[in-house]
Design a protein around this motif. Structure first.
Motif, PDB file in Angstrom:
ATOM      1  N   VAL A  21       0.834  -1.204   0.000  1.00 48.51           N
ATOM      2  CA  VAL A  21       0.000   0.000   0.000  1.00 48.51           C
ATOM      3  C   VAL A  21       0.869   1.255   0.000  1.00 48.51           C
ATOM      4  O   VAL A  21       0.584   2.225  -0.722  1.00 48.51           O
ATOM      5  CB  VAL A  21      -0.958  -0.008   1.210  1.00 48.51           C
ATOM      6  N   ARG A  22       1.941   1.243   0.780  1.00 44.40           N
ATOM      7  CA  ARG A  22       2.839   2.410   0.792  1.00 44.40           C
ATOM      8  C   ARG A  22       3.476   2.624  -0.579  1.00 44.40           C
ATOM      9  O   ARG A  22       3.609   3.773  -1.045  1.00 44.40           O
ATOM     10  CB  ARG A  22       3.920   2.221   1.862  1.00 44.40           C
ATOM     11  N   GLU A  23       3.874   1.545  -1.237  1.00 45.56           N
ATOM     12  CA  GLU A  23       4.478   1.664  -2.565  1.00 45.56           C
ATOM     13  C   GLU A  23       3.452   2.145  -3.595  1.00 45.56           C
ATOM     14  O   GLU A  23       3.784   2.911  -4.501  1.00 45.56           O
ATOM     15  CB  GLU A  23       5.068   0.318  -2.993  1.00 45.56           C
ATOM     16  N   ILE A  24       2.213   1.694  -3.449  1.00 40.86           N
ATOM     17  CA  ILE A  24       1.143   2.167  -4.336  1.00 40.86           C
ATOM     18  C   ILE A  24       0.922   3.661  -4.141  1.00 40.86           C
ATOM     19  O   ILE A  24       0.767   4.424  -5.109  1.00 40.86           O
ATOM     20  CB  ILE A  24      -0.155   1.371  -4.060  1.00 40.86           C
ATOM     21  N   GLU A  25       0.929   4.100  -2.899  1.00 40.90           N
ATOM     22  CA  GLU A  25       0.751   5.534  -2.611  1.00 40.90           C
ATOM     23  C   GLU A  25       1.868   6.365  -3.216  1.00 40.90           C
ATOM     24  O   GLU A  25       1.628   7.441  -3.784  1.00 40.90           O
ATOM     25  CB  GLU A  25       0.677   5.749  -1.100  1.00 40.90           C
ATOM     26  N   PRO A  39      -9.015  10.653 -10.273  1.00 44.46           N
ATOM     27  CA  PRO A  39      -8.460   9.351  -9.904  1.00 44.46           C
ATOM     28  C   PRO A  39      -8.232   8.467 -11.133  1.00 44.46           C
ATOM     29  O   PRO A  39      -8.891   8.642 -12.162  1.00 44.46           O
ATOM     30  CB  PRO A  39      -9.544   8.748  -8.999  1.00 44.46           C
ATOM     31  N   LEU A  40      -7.300   7.557 -11.020  1.00 45.98           N
ATOM     32  CA  LEU A  40      -7.099   6.543 -12.052  1.00 45.98           C
ATOM     33  C   LEU A  40      -8.183   5.489 -11.911  1.00 45.98           C
ATOM     34  O   LEU A  40      -8.415   4.960 -10.821  1.00 45.98           O
ATOM     35  CB  LEU A  40      -5.724   5.889 -11.897  1.00 45.98           C
ATOM     36  N   GLY A  72     -11.440  -5.653   2.260  1.00 43.01           N
ATOM     37  CA  GLY A  72     -11.418  -4.205   2.435  1.00 43.01           C
ATOM     38  C   GLY A  72     -10.327  -3.511   1.655  1.00 43.01           C
ATOM     39  O   GLY A  72      -9.823  -2.453   2.063  1.00 43.01           O
ATOM     40  N   LEU A  73      -9.956  -4.070   0.501  1.00 38.77           N
ATOM     41  CA  LEU A  73      -8.826  -3.516  -0.256  1.00 38.77           C
ATOM     42  C   LEU A  73      -9.135  -2.139  -0.824  1.00 38.77           C
ATOM     43  O   LEU A  73      -8.257  -1.281  -0.902  1.00 38.77           O
ATOM     44  CB  LEU A  73      -8.428  -4.473  -1.387  1.00 38.77           C
ATOM     45  N   GLU A  74     -10.383  -1.932  -1.225  1.00 39.43           N
ATOM     46  CA  GLU A  74     -10.741  -0.631  -1.806  1.00 39.43           C
ATOM     47  C   GLU A  74     -10.512   0.489  -0.794  1.00 39.43           C
ATOM     48  O   GLU A  74     -10.069   1.581  -1.146  1.00 39.43           O
ATOM     49  CB  GLU A  74     -12.200  -0.663  -2.267  1.00 39.43           C
ATOM     50  N   GLY A  75     -10.788   0.206   0.468  1.00 38.97           N
ATOM     51  CA  GLY A  75     -10.612   1.216   1.500  1.00 38.97           C
ATOM     52  C   GLY A  75      -9.169   1.492   1.854  1.00 38.97           C
ATOM     53  O   GLY A  75      -8.871   2.483   2.534  1.00 38.97           O
ATOM     54  N   MET A  76      -8.252   0.643   1.419  1.00 38.99           N
ATOM     55  CA  MET A  76      -6.840   0.832   1.729  1.00 38.99           C
ATOM     56  C   MET A  76      -6.133   1.713   0.703  1.00 38.99           C
ATOM     57  O   MET A  76      -5.054   2.233   0.981  1.00 38.99           O
ATOM     58  CB  MET A  76      -6.137  -0.538   1.777  1.00 38.99           C
ATOM     59  N   LEU A  77      -6.732   1.853  -0.472  1.00 36.38           N
ATOM     60  CA  LEU A  77      -6.052   2.536  -1.569  1.00 36.38           C
ATOM     61  C   LEU A  77      -6.149   4.054  -1.429  1.00 36.38           C
ATOM     62  O   LEU A  77      -7.108   4.580  -0.853  1.00 36.38           O
ATOM     63  CB  LEU A  77      -6.655   2.098  -2.903  1.00 36.38           C
ATOM     64  N   PRO A  78      -5.195   4.767  -1.976  1.00 27.99           N
ATOM     65  CA  PRO A  78      -5.237   6.231  -1.913  1.00 27.99           C
ATOM     66  C   PRO A  78      -6.357   6.796  -2.775  1.00 27.99           C
ATOM     67  O   PRO A  78      -6.857   6.120  -3.682  1.00 27.99           O
ATOM     68  CB  PRO A  78      -3.858   6.644  -2.459  1.00 27.99           C
ATOM     69  N   PRO A  79      -6.758   8.049  -2.520  1.00 28.99           N
ATOM     70  CA  PRO A  79      -7.862   8.651  -3.285  1.00 28.99           C
ATOM     71  C   PRO A  79      -7.576   8.754  -4.778  1.00 28.99           C
ATOM     72  O   PRO A  79      -8.509   8.926  -5.561  1.00 28.99           O
ATOM     73  CB  PRO A  79      -8.002  10.050  -2.661  1.00 28.99           C
ATOM     74  N   GLY A  80      -6.309   8.638  -5.166  1.00 31.54           N
ATOM     75  CA  GLY A  80      -5.958   8.735  -6.584  1.00 31.54           C
ATOM     76  C   GLY A  80      -6.270   7.492  -7.385  1.00 31.54           C
ATOM     77  O   GLY A  80      -6.007   7.453  -8.587  1.00 31.54           O
ATOM     78  N   ILE A  81      -6.849   6.474  -6.738  1.00 30.06           N
ATOM     79  CA  ILE A  81      -7.209   5.235  -7.431  1.00 30.06           C
ATOM     80  C   ILE A  81      -8.677   4.931  -7.193  1.00 30.06           C
ATOM     81  O   ILE A  81      -9.153   4.938  -6.061  1.00 30.06           O
ATOM     82  CB  ILE A  81      -6.363   4.041  -6.939  1.00 30.06           C
ATOM     83  N   ASP A 123      -8.274   3.420 -17.118  1.00 31.20           N
ATOM     84  CA  ASP A 123      -6.823   3.596 -17.242  1.00 31.20           C
ATOM     85  C   ASP A 123      -6.062   2.274 -17.197  1.00 31.20           C
ATOM     86  O   ASP A 123      -4.882   2.237 -17.543  1.00 31.20           O
ATOM     87  CB  ASP A 123      -6.322   4.500 -16.116  1.00 31.20           C
ATOM     88  N   GLY A 124      -6.722   1.197 -16.773  1.00 33.00           N
ATOM     89  CA  GLY A 124      -6.052  -0.090 -16.711  1.00 33.00           C
ATOM     90  C   GLY A 124      -6.998  -1.175 -16.241  1.00 33.00           C
ATOM     91  O   GLY A 124      -8.118  -0.904 -15.797  1.00 33.00           O
ATOM     92  N   PHE A 125      -6.542  -2.426 -16.358  1.00 29.65           N
ATOM     93  CA  PHE A 125      -7.379  -3.571 -16.015  1.00 29.65           C
ATOM     94  C   PHE A 125      -6.631  -4.545 -15.110  1.00 29.65           C
ATOM     95  O   PHE A 125      -5.437  -4.822 -15.318  1.00 29.65           O
ATOM     96  CB  PHE A 125      -7.768  -4.344 -17.278  1.00 29.65           C
ATOM     97  N   LEU A 126      -7.356  -5.078 -14.127  1.00 32.37           N
ATOM     98  CA  LEU A 126      -6.943  -6.298 -13.453  1.00 32.37           C
ATOM     99  C   LEU A 126      -7.533  -7.445 -14.263  1.00 32.37           C
ATOM    100  O   LEU A 126      -8.753  -7.612 -14.326  1.00 32.37           O
ATOM    101  CB  LEU A 126      -7.468  -6.355 -12.022  1.00 32.37           C
TER     102      LEU A 126
END
Length: 382
Positions: A17-21, A34-35, A52-61, A194-197
């Protein structure tokens, strides 16, 4: 890593999460908007809500929940066709459990069973074939449903029925294909991604090469992802890294399961039994060219659509239901007008609330928080 709990490690999740931020802060466009990253597969949607992964991500995603739940995209008219077959005398209609409660215009398969139709839940098409062997005086129909993930098992069952000379078995084929679906989403004017999983289970069968058009023609990155929390977080990090570096490639995070070239025996069985339909109707997405398959003429005796008279009528969803907008990622589940009130898992109006892979059902089960209310948590091993 060898065990599931290693893919749910708190410290590793916090590091990712820190690296994603950090990456998100380095991508200029996130200062304006947001992306938008779409997880195509309903299994990913389920994992995202569960942990709860969505809640861990920064507002830019912003995670966009896609149409990768085959039960959820089944149009109401096809459910009516299932019921029409099931209610015919002498028929045993078999289906996976999550399709039992998908509403048709008159009733679901569950309601048809309550009204006297012989509808049975099975765990595989081979279970349905076993029923055909035990009941030679009955017609046993299997509800073939799913993306390329489940196509091979149905195809191999048809081939087994042919080899065994079983004539009272057939498939009501509603299998669908992933690539035309993604293309239809990319061509949608009301959605910018902007991208796909990428879907892990489908890719286990078809490999990664079929997705190359996403990078080559639409210039969007895709990362085929596993389903554990660290899989999803690492895949998001890989997408952001591509965006930061100005790349658009198809990458495979799920290398422990997904072979680059796909599964040759599975693909051979699919090619032998099925051919592409000219078009197929999707709930919420409309008709998409070459997005479904049907049984080839050589195996017509195993095709329930040819064995039985079915209504085959296109029926619109209830006006109050906004499954289509949720499927396309235009709305979040909780933004639907009837979510959690008139539409619940006990009284579903739309298919997204029926299947456990549906975004509405997953959001209802695990709860959710709006962007501004996100908790600062990481997933724990259950």
């Amino acid at each position: 890593m060898k065990f599931a709990d290693e893919f749910r490690d708190r410290d590793k999740a916090a590091t990712l999460v820190r690296e994603i931020e950090k990456l998100c802060d380095q991508i200029e466009v996130t200062k304006q908007r947001p992306l938008n990253i779409m997880e195509v597969c309903g299994g990913h949607t389920h994992s995202i809500f569960r942990y709860g992964l969505e809640g861990m991500l920064p507002p830019g995603i912003e995670l966009v929940h896609g149409p990768g739940c085959p039960v959820c995209v089944l149009p109401m008219g096809r459910v009516d066709d299932c019921v029409a077959i099931a209610e015919q005398p002498g028929v045993i209609f078999t289906t996976f459990g999550d399709a039992m409660r998908v509403p048709g215009s008159r009733k679901s398969l569950m309601q048809a069973k309550a009204d006297g139709a012989d509808v049975r839940m099975v765990y595989s098409p081979m279970d349905a074939l076993a029923l055909a062997r035990k009941n030679p005086d009955r017609e046993v129909v299997f509800f073939g449903l799913g993306f390329e993930t489940t196509m091979p098992s149905t195809a191999l069952t048809v081939l087994q029925a042919e080899a065994d000379g079983i004539e009272n078995f057939s498939v009501f084929c509603n299998h669908i294909t992933i690539v035309p679906t993604i293309k239809a989403i990319l061509d949608s004017p009301d959605l910018h991604l902007d991208g796909f999983l990428g879907p892990g289970h489908v890719s286990m069968v078809i490999g990664t090469a079929p997705y190359e058009f996403i990078a080559n023609f639409y210039r969007r990155p895709m990362v085929v992802a596993g389903f554990e929390p660290l899989d999803v977080l690492q895949s998001i990090w890989m997408i952001l890294k591509q965006i930061k570096e100005g790349r658009a490639e198809i990458e495979n995070q799920y290398t422990r399961i997904v072979p680059e070239a796909g599964n040759d025996p599975a693909l051979a069985a699919v090619a032998k039994v099925y051919e592409l339909r000219e078009f197929f109707e999707w709930r919420g997405l409309g008709s998409i060219d070459h997005s479904g398959v049907r049984v080839r003429d050589e195996y017509a005796r195993f095709d329930a659509e040819r064995k039985f008279a079915i209504p085959n009528i296109k029926i619109a969803d209830p006006k109050s239901c906004q499954c289509g907008e949720v499927l396309k990622g235009v709305l979040k589940p909780w933004q639907c007008k009837v979510f959690g009130t008139l539409c619940t898992p006990e009284t579903p109006l739309g298919a997204l609330m029926v299947s456990p892979e549906g975004a509405c059902a997953a959001y209802y089960q695990y709860g959710g928080v709006k962007r501004q209310e996100r908790p600062e948590t990481v997933p724990a091993a259950p």
